[in-house]
Design a protein around this motif. Structure first.
Motif, PDB file in Angstrom:
ATOM      1  N   GLY A  31       0.806  -1.213   0.000  1.00 50.47           N
ATOM      2  CA  GLY A  31       0.000   0.000   0.000  1.00 50.47           C
ATOM      3  C   GLY A  31       0.828   1.246   0.000  1.00 50.47           C
ATOM      4  O   GLY A  31       1.950   1.273  -0.485  1.00 50.47           O
ATOM      5  N   LEU A  32       0.261   2.288   0.588  1.00 49.02           N
ATOM      6  CA  LEU A  32       0.866   3.605   0.568  1.00 49.02           C
ATOM      7  C   LEU A  32       1.527   3.920   1.905  1.00 49.02           C
ATOM      8  O   LEU A  32       1.091   3.448   2.953  1.00 49.02           O
ATOM      9  N   ILE A  33       2.560   4.753   1.847  1.00 53.14           N
ATOM     10  CA  ILE A  33       3.262   5.210   3.032  1.00 53.14           C
ATOM     11  C   ILE A  33       2.981   6.702   3.177  1.00 53.14           C
ATOM     12  O   ILE A  33       3.252   7.486   2.261  1.00 53.14           O
ATOM     13  N   PHE A  34       2.410   7.097   4.309  1.00 52.01           N
ATOM     14  CA  PHE A  34       2.135   8.498   4.618  1.00 52.01           C
ATOM     15  C   PHE A  34       3.292   8.990   5.470  1.00 52.01           C
ATOM     16  O   PHE A  34       3.604   8.414   6.499  1.00 52.01           O
TER      17      PHE A  34
ATOM     18  N   LEU B 214       6.990   8.488  -5.326  1.00 60.16           N
ATOM     19  CA  LEU B 214       6.147   9.584  -4.873  1.00 60.16           C
ATOM     20  C   LEU B 214       4.776   9.513  -5.547  1.00 60.16           C
ATOM     21  O   LEU B 214       4.676   9.370  -6.757  1.00 60.16           O
ATOM     22  N   VAL B 215       3.710   9.628  -4.736  1.00 56.82           N
ATOM     23  CA  VAL B 215       2.335   9.706  -5.230  1.00 56.82           C
ATOM     24  C   VAL B 215       1.839  11.143  -5.132  1.00 56.82           C
ATOM     25  O   VAL B 215       1.213  11.657  -6.054  1.00 56.82           O
ATOM     26  N   TRP B 216       2.128  11.800  -4.003  1.00 58.89           N
ATOM     27  CA  TRP B 216       1.619  13.145  -3.771  1.00 58.89           C
ATOM     28  C   TRP B 216       2.540  13.887  -2.819  1.00 58.89           C
ATOM     29  O   TRP B 216       3.057  13.308  -1.867  1.00 58.89           O
ATOM     30  N   SER B 217       2.724  15.170  -3.090  1.00 59.56           N
ATOM     31  CA  SER B 217       3.454  16.060  -2.188  1.00 59.56           C
ATOM     32  C   SER B 217       2.526  17.183  -1.776  1.00 59.56           C
ATOM     33  O   SER B 217       1.895  17.814  -2.626  1.00 59.56           O
ATOM     34  N   GLY B 218       2.441  17.443  -0.484  1.00 58.60           N
ATOM     35  CA  GLY B 218       1.648  18.555   0.020  1.00 58.60           C
ATOM     36  C   GLY B 218       2.464  19.813   0.228  1.00 58.60           C
ATOM     37  O   GLY B 218       1.943  20.798   0.751  1.00 58.60           O
TER      38      GLY B 218
ATOM     39  N   ASP C 263     -10.092  15.571   0.304  1.00 62.26           N
ATOM     40  CA  ASP C 263     -10.835  14.460  -0.296  1.00 62.26           C
ATOM     41  C   ASP C 263      -9.862  13.452  -0.905  1.00 62.26           C
ATOM     42  O   ASP C 263      -8.639  13.602  -0.810  1.00 62.26           O
ATOM     43  N   ASN C 264     -10.411  12.423  -1.544  1.00 56.97           N
ATOM     44  CA  ASN C 264      -9.555  11.347  -2.083  1.00 56.97           C
ATOM     45  C   ASN C 264      -8.793  11.769  -3.337  1.00 56.97           C
ATOM     46  O   ASN C 264      -8.040  10.983  -3.886  1.00 56.97           O
ATOM     47  N   ARG C 265      -8.960  13.018  -3.773  1.00 54.89           N
ATOM     48  CA  ARG C 265      -8.164  13.556  -4.880  1.00 54.89           C
ATOM     49  C   ARG C 265      -7.252  14.672  -4.372  1.00 54.89           C
ATOM     50  O   ARG C 265      -6.783  15.485  -5.139  1.00 54.89           O
ATOM     51  N   HIS C 266      -7.078  14.719  -3.037  1.00 53.36           N
ATOM     52  CA  HIS C 266      -6.180  15.647  -2.352  1.00 53.36           C
ATOM     53  C   HIS C 266      -6.625  17.105  -2.452  1.00 53.36           C
ATOM     54  O   HIS C 266      -5.813  18.016  -2.407  1.00 53.36           O
ATOM     55  N   ARG C 267      -7.933  17.310  -2.570  1.00 54.71           N
ATOM     56  CA  ARG C 267      -8.483  18.662  -2.619  1.00 54.71           C
ATOM     57  C   ARG C 267      -9.007  19.043  -1.232  1.00 54.71           C
ATOM     58  O   ARG C 267      -9.568  18.208  -0.519  1.00 54.71           O
TER      59      ARG C 267
END
Length: 174
Positions: free
Chosen positions: A41-44, A73-77, A121-125
């Motif tokens: 899975g994913l690592i936060f 990388l999946v997402w960067s905040g 949300d699940n699209r990082h919005r």
């Protein structure tokens, strides 16, 4: 026992991400074995740079990140979520999966934070920010939705009390 190869996790940081040269994304180098009980899975990950400049410790850009279990990388905040971010997790809220993340400051000597929890949300919005009532600031340690209209979280709200009858001196020492 699983047929998967053992996963190993270790963190190094500060290599430029090719698709966004403005980012200096931490790089995961997976080196600690994980048992077959660990799910794929994913690592936060919410690394923070707390070291003195020029020590080569910690990330250049603190903030929340999501990686695959292979270190991609999946997402960067970074730039969207504040640099002091913690307690990054997934919840079910109003029938959908959402992300929650504490944003604020940290009182290192006392071990508590002052801030708010941001919901994505699940699209990082951005969906919402949850704050304490009565101008109180949330702490970073706990956050949990317990129904579609309510969440529980900690607030650090110290009160001065006379504890001399319990053996403390007037300055709080024993």
């Amino acid at each position: 026992m699983s047929d998967r190869p053992a996963k190993r996790i270790c963190v190094s940081a500060n290599l430029a991400y090719k698709l966004r040269p403005d980012l200096a994304v931490p790089i995961l180098n997976i080196t600690i074995p994980v048992t077959s009980d660990a799910a794929d899975g994913l690592i936060f990950f919410t690394p923070e740079s707390t070291y003195v400049d020029n020590t080569n410790h910690g990330p250049v850009q603190s903030g929340p990140y999501i990686f695959t279990d292979q270190g991609e990388l999946v997402w960067s905040g970074f730039g969207f979520i504040g640099p002091r971010s913690e307690n990054f997790q997934v919840h079910t809220y109003r029938g959908q999966q959402v992300l929650s993340i504490f944003e604020g400051s940290h009182n290192s000597p006392m071990g508590h934070g002052h801030g708010r929890t941001t919901i994505l949300d699940n699209r990082h919005r951005y969906l919402n920010q949850i704050k304490g009532g009565g101008h109180k600031l949330a702490d970073q340690h706990e956050f949990l939705f317990f129904d579609d209209n309510s969440a529980v979280f900690t607030i650090f709200d110290p009160e001065i009390r006379d504890l001399t009858s319990y053996g403390a001196t007037s300055d709080g020492q024993q």
